[in-house]
Structures are given as structure tokens and as C-alpha cells.
Scaffold this active site. Sequence first.
Site, PDB file in Angstrom:
ATOM      1  N   ASP A  26      -1.436   7.803   3.484  1.00  0.00           N
ATOM      2  CA  ASP A  26      -1.519   8.730   2.347  1.00  0.00           C
ATOM      3  C   ASP A  26      -0.780  10.005   2.725  1.00  0.00           C
ATOM      4  O   ASP A  26      -1.109  10.649   3.720  1.00  0.00           O
ATOM      5  CB  ASP A  26      -2.988   9.053   2.032  1.00  0.00           C
ATOM      6  N   TRP A  54     -17.676  -3.588   2.616  1.00  0.00           N
ATOM      7  CA  TRP A  54     -18.931  -3.038   3.092  1.00  0.00           C
ATOM      8  C   TRP A  54     -19.685  -2.442   1.904  1.00  0.00           C
ATOM      9  O   TRP A  54     -19.980  -3.147   0.960  1.00  0.00           O
ATOM     10  CB  TRP A  54     -18.703  -2.063   4.260  1.00  0.00           C
ATOM     11  N   ASN A  64     -16.559   1.509   5.853  1.00  0.00           N
ATOM     12  CA  ASN A  64     -15.389   1.128   6.641  1.00  0.00           C
ATOM     13  C   ASN A  64     -14.352   2.236   6.535  1.00  0.00           C
ATOM     14  O   ASN A  64     -13.873   2.553   5.443  1.00  0.00           O
ATOM     15  CB  ASN A  64     -14.817  -0.188   6.117  1.00  0.00           C
ATOM     16  N   ALA A  65     -13.986   2.837   7.668  1.00  0.00           N
ATOM     17  CA  ALA A  65     -13.084   3.988   7.692  1.00  0.00           C
ATOM     18  C   ALA A  65     -11.627   3.543   7.625  1.00  0.00           C
ATOM     19  O   ALA A  65     -10.883   3.625   8.604  1.00  0.00           O
ATOM     20  CB  ALA A  65     -13.339   4.826   8.937  1.00  0.00           C
ATOM     21  N   ILE A  66     -11.230   3.061   6.446  1.00  0.00           N
ATOM     22  CA  ILE A  66      -9.825   2.756   6.183  1.00  0.00           C
ATOM     23  C   ILE A  66      -9.476   3.278   4.791  1.00  0.00           C
ATOM     24  O   ILE A  66     -10.321   3.771   4.063  1.00  0.00           O
ATOM     25  CB  ILE A  66      -9.483   1.258   6.312  1.00  0.00           C
ATOM     26  N   GLU A 122     -11.843  -1.213  -2.850  1.00  0.00           N
ATOM     27  CA  GLU A 122     -11.229  -0.465  -1.750  1.00  0.00           C
ATOM     28  C   GLU A 122     -10.076   0.383  -2.272  1.00  0.00           C
ATOM     29  O   GLU A 122      -9.813   0.453  -3.465  1.00  0.00           O
ATOM     30  CB  GLU A 122     -10.749  -1.429  -0.665  1.00  0.00           C
ATOM     31  N   ASP A 140       0.824  -1.213   0.000  1.00  0.00           N
ATOM     32  CA  ASP A 140       0.000   0.000   0.000  1.00  0.00           C
ATOM     33  C   ASP A 140       0.860   1.266   0.000  1.00  0.00           C
ATOM     34  O   ASP A 140       0.748   2.118   0.888  1.00  0.00           O
ATOM     35  CB  ASP A 140      -0.920   0.035   1.228  1.00  0.00           C
TER      36      ASP A 140
END
Length: 309
Positions: A86, A160, A139-141, A196, A28
Site C-alpha cells: 500500500d 481468521w 491476520n496481519a496482512i 480480506e 494486489d
Amino acid sequence: MALLPHAAQAADTYPDPRPVTGQRIIHDPTVIRLNSGGYAAYSTGGVIGARLSKDGRQWDDAGNAFAEPPSWWYEYNDTGDPWAPDISYRAGRYWLYYAVSSWGTNHSAIGVATSPSGLPGTWTDQGKVFTSETTDTWNAIDPALVEADGRLWMSFGSYWSGIRLIELDRRTGKPSAPDATVRHLATRPDLPYAVEGPYIVRHGRHYYLFASYDACCAGVNSTYRIKVGRSTTITGPYVDSTGTPMLEGGGDLLLEGHGRYVGTGGQSVFRDRGQDWLAYHYYDAQDEGTPKLGLNRLVWTKNGWPRVS
């Protein structure tokens, strides 16, 4: 049944990533050209793992963004393990957004840290930005920042209901109100809504939403691939080149696994001296599925669509 790739980017034409040396293992990645010269890359792993490079080709291990996890991270997993950072530069300082969560749950949080230099060891954590709970449909990612018409936005999301977007206060880098509107940008019609890792880039008169589809984190069995759609407004709707909305499963296939480069995803985009670059990880089929750094130039067609080069 696999979706057919966009005709202009068939699998047998995907270019290999740029050759890199040094510490290539990464997951990532988020990359930036520093004001002081050279490049920094941060990633999942460690306490936000760091790599530094003078030329974008030789990458050296630079430890971690933090010496130890901020205490609040342990609310979201037992090991204080951060995901999918990020990095951006705004208002005279660097901003590092990241997520903390556990596999398979949307009890998750996005946090932010700031730094005057963007270098590891210089970050000051600023706490939570946005959270999700098991009662939420998102989903808070996987946070990613983008500026649009003088306003600041953060895309995020994983499985989600897919990809979401909220507006942030430009001064604090956090939502201006706890009930900030959560907008919906992309999903799939089938469970488990496997999309995602959003990243939004402006090019010309459009905003482009890049996202990772299908399964990561399974080595050579990973099926990650990168798709893209665009919109004339930051809030959407985002559509692919056929006009299919990304809220209805649309998206042009930009890059997928080919040869030794399996499960391409976890992408971000950075600009370097007028050129756009796609950063991502792949699982090396010739090295037991080890995740490694992929870098490719992004070029734009006459019709305004990105391609890897």
C-alpha cells in the site's frame, strides 16, 4: 448460494476495465500519482514489483521496490516473499506498507519502507509495524493507510476473524504502543470468514470500507469480488445500503467477475486530479487466467454510494 448483487450494479452492467498496454500482469495493485508526474504501481510478486506509467494507460516494468528482501522477511516465509503493498504520501515522503507471511497461516507481519520520490530502488525499509501469531484471532496482512480527523489509521486483515483497524503514530507510521487497540470492522458469519484486502476512503461525511470476498489466487477458478460498506466514523460500525453491518456479513457488491474478467479483487483506491479510481487485479479467462491490472473510475450516486464506471 451466491449473494445477489446490488440492483443498481447487476453483473451484466459491470463496465470493463480501462484499456491498458505494456506490462499488464499484476496482483494486489496499489497505485499513486507521483508528485514528479506520472504514476507508480506496486504489487505482490518479486521484491514488491513495480510498474511506472506516464499516462495511466501504458505501463512499463520498473523492477522492484527493493534490490533484495530485508533479512527479517525470512522470519515469515522461506523465500522472503512480500504481499499486498500500500503506497501513500504523507509528511514529505512516500510510505510503502506491505505484508510478509505464508499461505494458510497468521504467523504474519506488516512492514513499512519510506522514500523521497516513491520510485523503485529508492526505498529504505523501516522494519516491522505490526505482527500476528497463531494465538491471535486476526491476520496481519493486507495493510492500507487512511487519515481521519488528523489521526492515522491502518486497516488490515485476511480470513481468521476478518478486517481489523489500529491507530498509528503519525510521526513513526507505527503503533504508538505495543498494546494498541485492535478494532473489528468486518467479518462473515461462516467459516473460513473469507474477507480480506481492506481499503478505506473518505467521501463526503462517510468513510467507505472496500474489501475482497471469497477466493483469490486460483486463476479462472477464483471467486474474488469487491464489496463496500460505510460509516460516519473511521472506527465503524460499517453498514451496507440496507443497514446490515459488515460485522454481520453485510456489504454492497461493487464489482465481480464478468466475461473474461474473472475474480476481481485485491483492490485499492487512488485519487487523480479530483477523480477517484479503483485499482484491482482480475484473472484473464482469455489468457489462461493470468492476473492483470484493472482500472475503473469510481463515481458516487446521489445517495453517496460508489459505483464502477
